[in-house]
Design a protein around this motif. Sequence first.
Motif, PDB file in Angstrom:
ATOM      1  N   UNK A 197      -3.310  -0.323  -7.102  1.00  0.00           N
ATOM      2  CA  UNK A 197      -4.685  -0.798  -7.177  1.00  0.00           C
ATOM      3  C   UNK A 197      -4.909  -1.424  -8.546  1.00  0.00           C
ATOM      4  N   UNK A 219     -12.491   0.857   1.375  1.00  0.00           N
ATOM      5  CA  UNK A 219     -11.476   1.869   1.633  1.00  0.00           C
ATOM      6  C   UNK A 219     -10.858   1.738   3.030  1.00  0.00           C
ATOM      7  N   UNK A 270      -2.524  -0.550   3.768  1.00  0.00           N
ATOM      8  CA  UNK A 270      -1.507   0.304   3.170  1.00  0.00           C
ATOM      9  C   UNK A 270      -0.643   0.960   4.248  1.00  0.00           C
ATOM     10  N   UNK A 299       3.280   0.102   4.696  1.00  0.00           N
ATOM     11  CA  UNK A 299       4.176   1.236   4.496  1.00  0.00           C
ATOM     12  C   UNK A 299       5.044   1.481   5.731  1.00  0.00           C
ATOM     13  N   UNK A 326      12.235  -1.517  -3.317  1.00  0.00           N
ATOM     14  CA  UNK A 326      10.841  -1.180  -3.568  1.00  0.00           C
ATOM     15  C   UNK A 326       9.994  -2.441  -3.602  1.00  0.00           C
ATOM     16  N   UNK A 383      -3.582  -4.563  -4.779  1.00  0.00           N
ATOM     17  CA  UNK A 383      -4.895  -4.837  -4.189  1.00  0.00           C
ATOM     18  C   UNK A 383      -6.010  -4.445  -5.138  1.00  0.00           C
ATOM     19  N   UNK A 400      10.580   1.231   0.155  1.00  0.00           N
ATOM     20  CA  UNK A 400       9.426   2.028  -0.212  1.00  0.00           C
ATOM     21  C   UNK A 400       8.327   1.117  -0.683  1.00  0.00           C
ATOM     22  N   UNK A 445       6.723  -4.455 -12.627  1.00  0.00           N
ATOM     23  CA  UNK A 445       7.922  -5.220 -12.265  1.00  0.00           C
ATOM     24  C   UNK A 445       9.122  -4.735 -13.063  1.00  0.00           C
ATOM     25  N   UNK A 469      -8.387  -1.067   2.812  1.00  0.00           N
ATOM     26  CA  UNK A 469      -7.247  -0.692   1.978  1.00  0.00           C
ATOM     27  C   UNK A 469      -6.315   0.284   2.691  1.00  0.00           C
ATOM     28  N   UNK A 470      -6.901   1.285   3.338  1.00  0.00           N
ATOM     29  CA  UNK A 470      -6.062   2.275   4.001  1.00  0.00           C
ATOM     30  C   UNK A 470      -5.287   1.665   5.158  1.00  0.00           C
ATOM     31  N   UNK A 503       5.057   0.683  -3.106  1.00  0.00           N
ATOM     32  CA  UNK A 503       4.333   1.226  -4.247  1.00  0.00           C
ATOM     33  C   UNK A 503       2.926   0.654  -4.205  1.00  0.00           C
ATOM     34  N   UNK A 504       1.945   1.526  -4.079  1.00  0.00           N
ATOM     35  CA  UNK A 504       0.566   1.055  -4.045  1.00  0.00           C
ATOM     36  C   UNK A 504       0.091   0.809  -5.469  1.00  0.00           C
ATOM     37  N   UNK A 509       9.854  -0.735 -12.406  1.00  0.00           N
ATOM     38  CA  UNK A 509      10.255  -0.346 -11.054  1.00  0.00           C
ATOM     39  C   UNK A 509      11.313  -1.291 -10.495  1.00  0.00           C
ATOM     40  N   UNK A 554       4.439  -4.692 -16.238  1.00  0.00           N
ATOM     41  CA  UNK A 554       5.031  -3.378 -16.489  1.00  0.00           C
ATOM     42  C   UNK A 554       5.638  -2.823 -15.213  1.00  0.00           C
TER      43      UNK A 554
END
Lengths: 336, 336
Positions: B104, B79, B86, B90, B69, B74, B99, B120, B82-83, B101-102, B123, B118
Amino acid sequence: MTANSKTAKSTIGDVSRAAGVSEKTVSRVLNGERYVSADLRHKVEEAVARLDYRPSFAARALAGKRSYQIALIFDNPSPYFAQNIQAGVMARCAQQGYRMIAQPCEAASPTVVDEIAALIDQAQLDGAILTAPISEHDGVRALLRARGIPYAMISPAQLDPEVASASIDQADGARAMTAHLISLGHRNIGFVGGSERFATSAKRLAGYQAALAAAGIGADPSLIREGDYDFASGSRAAEELLSLAVPPSAIFASSDDMAAGVLAMAHKMGVAVPDALSVAGFDDTDLAAVVWPPLTTIRQPVRELAYAAADLLLSGKTEQVQMDFELISRASVGRG
Amino acid sequence: MTANSKTAKSTIGDVSRAAGVSEKTVSRVLNGERYVSADLRHKVEEAVARLDYRPSFAARALAGKRSYQIALIFDNPSPYFAQNIQAGVMARCAQQGYRMIAQPCEAASPTVVDEIAALIDQAQLDGAILTAPISEHDGVRALLRARGIPYAMISPAQLDPEVASASIDQADGARAMTAHLISLGHRNIGFVGGSERFATSAKRLAGYQAALAAAGIGADPSLIREGDYDFASGSRAAEELLSLAVPPSAIFASSDDMAAGVLAMAHKMGVAVPDALSVAGFDDTDLAAVVWPPLTTIRQPVRELAYAAADLLLSGKTEQVQMDFELISRASVGRG
DNA sequence: TTGTAAGCGTTATCAA
DNA sequence: TTGATAACGCTTACAA
């Protein structure tokens, strides 16, 4: 707090030792279970805070029934829409100790179902949130049902009494906007519809027609054009409409990208907005609101839809929530 | 394939039994380890396919050193940007069995570092990708270093020889655009700069100034305005510039939202684009390109930057990759 | 109300 | 080149 506490990754065992209780008791406190004395609960909470302890998602998922993970499954709509939905869902998940896994996909791809099946198995999903047009995908919905994964839909085409959803009344939104234009004195109102790929398109058209009928205005088919939900198709439709022998005094585009296209074309053709032409949009994305002030829009409360869908899913409710849209008239807001 | 195979979640034990080998051998095949005979490897692969087996992320993370993971961290940029980032990251992750993990976050918030800590811990992150302005956040970078989490940066303000990054040369992009405008005959070129919050702003201004200097055009401070990277500030700056006694014949906005604002204001003030005014933008987001055709832009290859950053991170390389920007002239492309 | 023991599905370690 | 066995960090089931 030692220098180490920022670097060390403590376990539930560390906490139980620090608090002088069993691991199971720590687990109980963490999960808010009953039957823990206030005394022990306090000790545990103190130890958790002191050690800066945070449970491992992997261990919880492996040992327990829940993974504390839900997926947001969406098919590449407008980036504005996607980011808003994502932020909204993520915020609610974080609040409740859940993580959101973003899963973009293509509804038309033959592999969608497999991709989502893989996600379910590998991530041990607790639930999913679907946006259009995935919410209309029978294969995906059947898979979710077969695997027993609860899900919620955002603005689905059809309300399903068995499935949680959050949406606005698309037809009524279009009706309200059209009625608003009529109340401003317009009688000759052009309509730019969306692609048939989205079930919402037909509903918006129906709302437009209903408002005209209610006002006793005859339907004129030449005022209705089909678009593609994008800027270019909005421009194209506007060019046709504004070239009519009797051009409309208002154009209602059923997406905001198309409304922006209409505006650009009006400028290009020298049609004064809003003096000679009123332009209205149906706002899925906040795009036109950002870029193009002189616009009246029906706004979906995108963030709130995301909140509602996440709340329904996480609370296990199977309701169909209908939210209100907003009619935002720039003229009165005076932002331009 | 039985009806069940679509519903059953098989484990590595099922596969080992089906293939008649030990679990460890299955694990070896799955992880591409050496020292597996072709014979057994084949049997295992066959069983995996037949059972439609997929390893559990949770179990792998718990037992192994890697969680497969990585996080994309960001701070709420456009948007569109970002999209794109992402989707790019991905895609590369999925290719390699990882995988994404986004995550923001707000660079200015006092809790960013805790939030990422948290993440780190919970996950068990294998790595992270940072976009501006998080890539300039000393606290976050220190945390990542302290925890030993490798990371890559996308378009960082400063290249760090120890940290992987993918970027374009911001100053050179602005220089190229300005030189392009000069080559079209413009001498009086307005510049709308970005906010100081982003380190790129200064670089873009420097590029603009360098091009003017190279052409022997004196710098006129009244032609330079500071904006905020958004539509409204672009409009405001344009209003000032176009009200000058000698208004510029071209305006170069260092973001595309601002360029859109410039265009809207030009329309509003009755300045013909592109006849009386050329408008150019620096495109981080693809926004203006979508909405506002009559625009010349310097485009960052956003998707490719994401690919490059992900590839660097996943391969463990610590390189600083510089990519080329594109100068897109709508006039020549003829899209309007 | 608290604690003990077993086990979740995988990889690491070490022996064969 | 293969395979037993013991972890990994937590929750479930059951006992006290």
